[in-house]
Design a protein around this motif. Structure first.
Motif, PDB file in Angstrom:
ATOM      1  N   LEU A  27      -7.410   0.629  -9.114  1.00  0.00           N
ATOM      2  CA  LEU A  27      -8.228   1.623  -8.406  1.00  0.00           C
ATOM      3  C   LEU A  27      -9.419   0.969  -7.702  1.00  0.00           C
ATOM      4  O   LEU A  27      -9.804   1.386  -6.606  1.00  0.00           O
ATOM      5  CB  LEU A  27      -8.692   2.714  -9.367  1.00  0.00           C
ATOM      6  CG  LEU A  27      -7.582   3.608  -9.930  1.00  0.00           C
ATOM      7  CD1 LEU A  27      -8.129   4.558 -10.975  1.00  0.00           C
ATOM      8  CD2 LEU A  27      -6.861   4.358  -8.821  1.00  0.00           C
ATOM      9  N   VAL A  57      -7.972  -0.515  -4.549  1.00  0.00           N
ATOM     10  CA  VAL A  57      -7.700   0.535  -3.563  1.00  0.00           C
ATOM     11  C   VAL A  57      -9.003   1.015  -2.924  1.00  0.00           C
ATOM     12  O   VAL A  57      -9.096   1.141  -1.697  1.00  0.00           O
ATOM     13  CB  VAL A  57      -6.929   1.711  -4.200  1.00  0.00           C
ATOM     14  CG1 VAL A  57      -6.870   2.908  -3.270  1.00  0.00           C
ATOM     15  CG2 VAL A  57      -5.521   1.272  -4.602  1.00  0.00           C
ATOM     16  N   VAL A  78       0.831  -1.206   0.000  1.00  0.00           N
ATOM     17  CA  VAL A  78       0.000   0.000   0.000  1.00  0.00           C
ATOM     18  C   VAL A  78       0.868   1.260   0.000  1.00  0.00           C
ATOM     19  O   VAL A  78       0.478   2.290  -0.553  1.00  0.00           O
ATOM     20  CB  VAL A  78      -0.967  -0.022   1.220  1.00  0.00           C
ATOM     21  CG1 VAL A  78      -1.598   1.326   1.474  1.00  0.00           C
ATOM     22  CG2 VAL A  78      -2.036  -1.078   1.004  1.00  0.00           C
ATOM     23  N   PRO A 121       1.176   2.493  -5.100  1.00  0.00           N
ATOM     24  CA  PRO A 121       0.598   3.690  -5.728  1.00  0.00           C
ATOM     25  C   PRO A 121       1.659   4.567  -6.405  1.00  0.00           C
ATOM     26  O   PRO A 121       1.424   5.093  -7.495  1.00  0.00           O
ATOM     27  CB  PRO A 121      -0.074   4.428  -4.564  1.00  0.00           C
ATOM     28  CG  PRO A 121      -0.406   3.342  -3.592  1.00  0.00           C
ATOM     29  CD  PRO A 121       0.736   2.359  -3.696  1.00  0.00           C
ATOM     30  N   TRP A 122       2.816   4.684  -5.774  1.00  0.00           N
ATOM     31  CA  TRP A 122       3.898   5.490  -6.370  1.00  0.00           C
ATOM     32  C   TRP A 122       4.454   4.822  -7.627  1.00  0.00           C
ATOM     33  O   TRP A 122       4.727   5.492  -8.630  1.00  0.00           O
ATOM     34  CB  TRP A 122       5.017   5.714  -5.349  1.00  0.00           C
ATOM     35  CG  TRP A 122       4.564   6.559  -4.209  1.00  0.00           C
ATOM     36  CD1 TRP A 122       4.256   6.137  -2.946  1.00  0.00           C
ATOM     37  CD2 TRP A 122       4.314   7.958  -4.242  1.00  0.00           C
ATOM     38  NE1 TRP A 122       3.836   7.203  -2.189  1.00  0.00           N
ATOM     39  CE2 TRP A 122       3.870   8.334  -2.958  1.00  0.00           C
ATOM     40  CE3 TRP A 122       4.425   8.939  -5.223  1.00  0.00           C
ATOM     41  CZ2 TRP A 122       3.540   9.638  -2.634  1.00  0.00           C
ATOM     42  CZ3 TRP A 122       4.103  10.246  -4.896  1.00  0.00           C
ATOM     43  CH2 TRP A 122       3.664  10.585  -3.621  1.00  0.00           C
ATOM     44  N   ALA A 125       1.818   5.223 -10.376  1.00  0.00           N
ATOM     45  CA  ALA A 125       1.785   6.611 -10.853  1.00  0.00           C
ATOM     46  C   ALA A 125       2.987   6.893 -11.749  1.00  0.00           C
ATOM     47  O   ALA A 125       2.841   7.448 -12.850  1.00  0.00           O
ATOM     48  CB  ALA A 125       1.752   7.584  -9.677  1.00  0.00           C
TER      49      ALA A 125
END
Length: 147
Positions: A107, A110, A54, A58-59, A62
């Motif tokens: 997504l 998440v 987690v 995400p990084w 991205a």
């Protein structure tokens, strides 16, 4: 080093992180659900891995999409204006569609984790779907240069 080369290197490293993480969770960590590992040990291991994922994923996702966008902008935008005019453009377009499908699955995962509605069945489905997508994307990434 030009911007395309930098974006390409970032894209490769982020793809390694993401594909490796998905591969590990879908094929290695899922082995914990057998009868050999206690429920408490599964929860502890899953919690530790999930906590790290987690914070990192995400990084990585991205940066993966930003670097891919830079690569498209710098070199491949003309090909995508008529993607089926060449096999390279068609494979690239398919790769991008699959990447956005992966993003949608990511997504969804998440959102389900934030809402605490992630079930074991959903987790298994998302990991399997993303793994298949990622294997196809890696195949397409290589096939593009042989077309």
């Amino acid at each position: 080093m030009n911007i395309y080369a930098a974006a390409h290197i970032v894209h490769l490293y982020c793809a390694l992180i993401f594909v490796g993480g998905v591969f590990f969770e879908a094929l290695v960590l899922s082995a914990l659900h057998g009868r050999r590992v206690s429920r408490e040990a599964r929860r502890e291991a899953h919690g530790a891995v999930s906590h790290r994922a987690v914070r990192v994923m995400p990084w990585a996702v991205a940066a993966l999409f930003v670097s891919g966008g830079v690569m498209v902008w710098e070199r491949y935008l003309p090909l995508l204006q008529q993607p089926f005019a060449s096999s390279f453009g068609g494979l690239l377009a398919l790769k991008i569609v699959l990447a956005f499908s992966v993003l949608a699955h990511f997504l969804t995962a998440v959102a389900k984790m934030v809402r605490h509605t992630m079930t074991a069945a959903w987790s298994k489905y998302i990991h399997a779907a993303v793994l298949v997508h990622m294997l196809l994307i890696v195949f397409l990434a290589k096939a593009m240069f042989y077309s």
